[in-house]
Design a protein around this motif. Sequence first.
Motif, PDB file in Angstrom:
ATOM      1  N   GLU A 243       0.274   6.333   5.552  1.00  0.00           N
ATOM      2  CA  GLU A 243      -1.020   6.506   6.189  1.00  0.00           C
ATOM      3  C   GLU A 243      -1.933   5.332   5.838  1.00  0.00           C
ATOM      4  OE1 GLU A 243      -4.744   9.651   5.791  1.00  0.00           O
ATOM      5  OE2 GLU A 243      -2.684  10.417   5.752  1.00  0.00           O
ATOM      6  N   ARG A 244      -2.585   4.801   6.828  1.00  0.00           N
ATOM      7  CA  ARG A 244      -3.568   3.728   6.604  1.00  0.00           C
ATOM      8  C   ARG A 244      -4.841   4.345   6.052  1.00  0.00           C
ATOM      9  NH1 ARG A 244      -7.634   0.658  10.078  1.00  0.00           N
ATOM     10  NH2 ARG A 244      -7.655   2.579  11.275  1.00  0.00           N
ATOM     11  N   TYR A 245      -5.296   3.851   4.897  1.00  0.00           N
ATOM     12  CA  TYR A 245      -6.491   4.433   4.280  1.00  0.00           C
ATOM     13  C   TYR A 245      -7.698   3.538   4.524  1.00  0.00           C
ATOM     14  CZ  TYR A 245      -9.693   6.635   1.092  1.00  0.00           C
ATOM     15  OH  TYR A 245     -10.786   7.285   0.582  1.00  0.00           O
ATOM     16  N   ARG A 246      -8.774   4.166   4.990  1.00  0.00           N
ATOM     17  CA  ARG A 246     -10.037   3.453   5.209  1.00  0.00           C
ATOM     18  C   ARG A 246     -11.048   3.896   4.164  1.00  0.00           C
ATOM     19  NH1 ARG A 246     -12.229   4.478  10.949  1.00  0.00           N
ATOM     20  NH2 ARG A 246     -13.597   2.749  10.337  1.00  0.00           N
ATOM     21  N   GLY A 247     -11.801   2.954   3.631  1.00  0.00           N
ATOM     22  CA  GLY A 247     -12.827   3.286   2.665  1.00  0.00           C
ATOM     23  C   GLY A 247     -13.236   2.047   1.892  1.00  0.00           C
ATOM     24  N   HIS A 248     -14.543   1.784   1.823  1.00  0.00           N
ATOM     25  CA  HIS A 248     -15.065   0.619   1.114  1.00  0.00           C
ATOM     26  C   HIS A 248     -16.329   1.014   0.350  1.00  0.00           C
ATOM     27  CE1 HIS A 248     -12.650  -1.168   4.343  1.00  0.00           C
ATOM     28  NE2 HIS A 248     -12.536  -2.230   3.571  1.00  0.00           N
ATOM     29  N   VAL A 249     -16.580   0.317  -0.733  1.00  0.00           N
ATOM     30  CA  VAL A 249     -17.837   0.443  -1.448  1.00  0.00           C
ATOM     31  C   VAL A 249     -18.268  -0.959  -1.870  1.00  0.00           C
ATOM     32  CG1 VAL A 249     -16.696   0.856  -3.681  1.00  0.00           C
ATOM     33  CG2 VAL A 249     -19.067   1.570  -3.349  1.00  0.00           C
ATOM     34  N   GLY A 250     -19.496  -1.324  -1.505  1.00  0.00           N
ATOM     35  CA  GLY A 250     -19.991  -2.649  -1.845  1.00  0.00           C
ATOM     36  C   GLY A 250     -19.113  -3.759  -1.297  1.00  0.00           C
ATOM     37  N   GLY A 251     -18.486  -3.522  -0.132  1.00  0.00           N
ATOM     38  CA  GLY A 251     -17.625  -4.534   0.459  1.00  0.00           C
ATOM     39  C   GLY A 251     -16.236  -4.587  -0.146  1.00  0.00           C
ATOM     40  N   LYS A 252     -15.955  -3.726  -1.137  1.00  0.00           N
ATOM     41  CA  LYS A 252     -14.658  -3.717  -1.810  1.00  0.00           C
ATOM     42  C   LYS A 252     -13.876  -2.479  -1.378  1.00  0.00           C
ATOM     43  CE  LYS A 252     -12.516  -4.209  -6.354  1.00  0.00           C
ATOM     44  NZ  LYS A 252     -12.770  -4.364  -7.811  1.00  0.00           N
ATOM     45  N   ALA A 253     -12.617  -2.697  -0.959  1.00  0.00           N
ATOM     46  CA  ALA A 253     -11.799  -1.596  -0.469  1.00  0.00           C
ATOM     47  C   ALA A 253     -11.474  -0.609  -1.583  1.00  0.00           C
ATOM     48  CB  ALA A 253     -10.510  -2.139   0.140  1.00  0.00           C
ATOM     49  N   PHE A 254     -11.491   0.689  -1.260  1.00  0.00           N
ATOM     50  CA  PHE A 254     -11.090   1.709  -2.223  1.00  0.00           C
ATOM     51  C   PHE A 254      -9.666   1.444  -2.706  1.00  0.00           C
ATOM     52  CE2 PHE A 254     -14.033   5.545  -1.128  1.00  0.00           C
ATOM     53  CZ  PHE A 254     -15.131   4.712  -1.221  1.00  0.00           C
ATOM     54  N   ILE A 255      -8.779   1.104  -1.762  1.00  0.00           N
ATOM     55  CA  ILE A 255      -7.409   0.705  -2.095  1.00  0.00           C
ATOM     56  C   ILE A 255      -7.263  -0.769  -1.751  1.00  0.00           C
ATOM     57  CG2 ILE A 255      -4.970   0.986  -1.523  1.00  0.00           C
ATOM     58  CD1 ILE A 255      -5.466   3.903  -1.032  1.00  0.00           C
ATOM     59  N   PRO A 256      -6.909  -1.627  -2.703  1.00  0.00           N
ATOM     60  CA  PRO A 256      -6.756  -3.063  -2.422  1.00  0.00           C
ATOM     61  C   PRO A 256      -5.836  -3.298  -1.232  1.00  0.00           C
ATOM     62  CG  PRO A 256      -6.653  -2.677  -4.782  1.00  0.00           C
ATOM     63  CD  PRO A 256      -6.682  -1.323  -4.129  1.00  0.00           C
ATOM     64  N   GLU A 257      -6.131  -4.314  -0.460  1.00  0.00           N
ATOM     65  CA  GLU A 257      -5.451  -4.534   0.814  1.00  0.00           C
ATOM     66  C   GLU A 257      -3.944  -4.695   0.694  1.00  0.00           C
ATOM     67  OE1 GLU A 257      -7.163  -7.588   3.153  1.00  0.00           O
ATOM     68  OE2 GLU A 257      -9.026  -6.500   3.513  1.00  0.00           O
ATOM     69  N   THR A 258      -3.468  -5.292  -0.392  1.00  0.00           N
ATOM     70  CA  THR A 258      -2.033  -5.566  -0.523  1.00  0.00           C
ATOM     71  C   THR A 258      -1.293  -4.483  -1.306  1.00  0.00           C
ATOM     72  OG1 THR A 258      -2.402  -6.886  -2.528  1.00  0.00           O
ATOM     73  CG2 THR A 258      -2.437  -8.056  -0.419  1.00  0.00           C
ATOM     74  N   GLU A 259      -1.949  -3.338  -1.551  1.00  0.00           N
ATOM     75  CA  GLU A 259      -1.345  -2.277  -2.344  1.00  0.00           C
ATOM     76  C   GLU A 259      -1.255  -0.976  -1.553  1.00  0.00           C
ATOM     77  OE1 GLU A 259      -3.602  -1.827  -5.913  1.00  0.00           O
ATOM     78  OE2 GLU A 259      -3.240  -3.878  -6.596  1.00  0.00           O
ATOM     79  N   ALA A 260      -0.481  -0.037  -2.087  1.00  0.00           N
ATOM     80  CA  ALA A 260      -0.383   1.320  -1.563  1.00  0.00           C
ATOM     81  C   ALA A 260      -0.043   2.234  -2.734  1.00  0.00           C
ATOM     82  CB  ALA A 260       0.677   1.412  -0.475  1.00  0.00           C
ATOM     83  N   TYR A 261      -0.344   3.522  -2.575  1.00  0.00           N
ATOM     84  CA  TYR A 261      -0.082   4.482  -3.652  1.00  0.00           C
ATOM     85  C   TYR A 261       0.627   5.697  -3.087  1.00  0.00           C
ATOM     86  CZ  TYR A 261      -2.925   1.648  -6.709  1.00  0.00           C
ATOM     87  OH  TYR A 261      -3.402   0.604  -7.464  1.00  0.00           O
ATOM     88  N   ALA A 262       1.787   6.011  -3.681  1.00  0.00           N
ATOM     89  CA  ALA A 262       2.598   7.150  -3.253  1.00  0.00           C
ATOM     90  C   ALA A 262       2.440   8.282  -4.255  1.00  0.00           C
ATOM     91  CB  ALA A 262       4.064   6.741  -3.149  1.00  0.00           C
ATOM     92  N   PHE A 263       2.251   9.504  -3.741  1.00  0.00           N
ATOM     93  CA  PHE A 263       2.104  10.652  -4.627  1.00  0.00           C
ATOM     94  C   PHE A 263       2.740  11.880  -3.992  1.00  0.00           C
ATOM     95  CE2 PHE A 263      -1.735  10.020  -2.121  1.00  0.00           C
ATOM     96  CZ  PHE A 263      -1.915  11.242  -1.497  1.00  0.00           C
ATOM     97  N   PRO A 264       3.219  12.798  -4.819  1.00  0.00           N
ATOM     98  CA  PRO A 264       3.888  13.995  -4.292  1.00  0.00           C
ATOM     99  C   PRO A 264       2.901  14.992  -3.706  1.00  0.00           C
ATOM    100  CG  PRO A 264       3.766  14.095  -6.679  1.00  0.00           C
ATOM    101  CD  PRO A 264       3.244  12.751  -6.283  1.00  0.00           C
ATOM    102  N   MET A 265       3.388  15.775  -2.773  1.00  0.00           N
ATOM    103  CA  MET A 265       2.608  16.838  -2.172  1.00  0.00           C
ATOM    104  C   MET A 265       3.226  18.179  -2.555  1.00  0.00           C
ATOM    105  SD  MET A 265       0.250  15.219  -0.436  1.00  0.00           S
ATOM    106  CE  MET A 265      -0.376  16.400   0.777  1.00  0.00           C
ATOM    107  N   GLY A 266       2.368  19.207  -2.623  1.00  0.00           N
ATOM    108  CA  GLY A 266       2.861  20.548  -2.890  1.00  0.00           C
ATOM    109  C   GLY A 266       3.086  20.869  -4.342  1.00  0.00           C
TER     110      GLY A 266
END
Length: 330
Positions: A243-266
């Motif tokens: 999933e593409r994540y959108r979100g910025h604060v002070g011009g800085k992305a919540f998730i850095p552009e070249t990174e991604a984070y995987a986590f389990p569901m359930g």
Amino acid sequence: MGIFDNDIFTLASLTAAINDVEYQPRRLAEMGIFQAEGSRTTSMVIEKSGHQLGLVPAKERGAPGTVVGANKRTGITFTAHHLPTTATVLADEVQNVRAFGTEDQEQAVQSVVNARLAKMAQRIDVTHEYHRIGAIKGEILDADGTTVLADLYSAFGITQKTIAFALNTDTTDIQMKCLDVLEEIEKGLGDLFFSGATVLCGASFWRKLVAHPKVREAYMYQQSERLRADGRESFTFGGLMFERYRGHVGGKAFIPETEAYAFPMGTDELFITRFAPADYMDAVNTLGLPLYSSSEPLSHNKGVELEAQSNPLHLCTRPQAVIKLKEAAS
């Protein structure tokens, strides 16, 4: 009676009003993966046994403590983060509302107060989302984007697991990379159940992933509509929901552009939120609420100062089950 001398400005009324505000939702709030509860204290202990983390329940003063056996178990205390905001409602603002409309005095005051509370709630809600992302990343940052409020990996002596997806190389086997991620999640969870895994992607990571030859080849082979779909839509590949994540604060992305984070569901209580009581006398030793609001009269009764606050603690109880993905091979 003055326009500000009514029940609208009591702690109970303002707190009830701000908790009823429909403020702008954010993605992690929509997903509902953080299990939220109120807390009677401003701090809590996370217990670690090996690589397993768990909450230590609060008890009455003088009551027997939670048994912690052997030397392998340790407890780390985390303190709720105090998030206050302020705003001012002036008598002239209320007067202007009454002159324009047909509302009575109390309705005019209430409409101005609610509008101000909505703005304050929205600001706090975005901060909650920022802290939730921090909990997933294992490092919760302050609004400046650099000050560390909580570092889970450092606190528990856990090394963050990172997998390089090597998206700049056309021959990279993306499906095997996804398998690596799932296996690392399994290791991180131990014998705990999970129903699937989600990957939140930074902008550059996302673009290179959807354009990678191996990904496009897989969907072309399946004669899927994916290649003609909106490039922003989430999709499943190799057992992972990207999933593409959108979100910025002070011009800085919540998730850095070249990174991604995987986590389990359930997985039960993997991500938790605890709300501590506000620093008001009326709230001492009560179960914390997501939002509080109070008021203070200005000099010469020219208006009131509003304060809205939240005291959250967003945590991941098993940070070793969250896998960091990198765009490049090195």
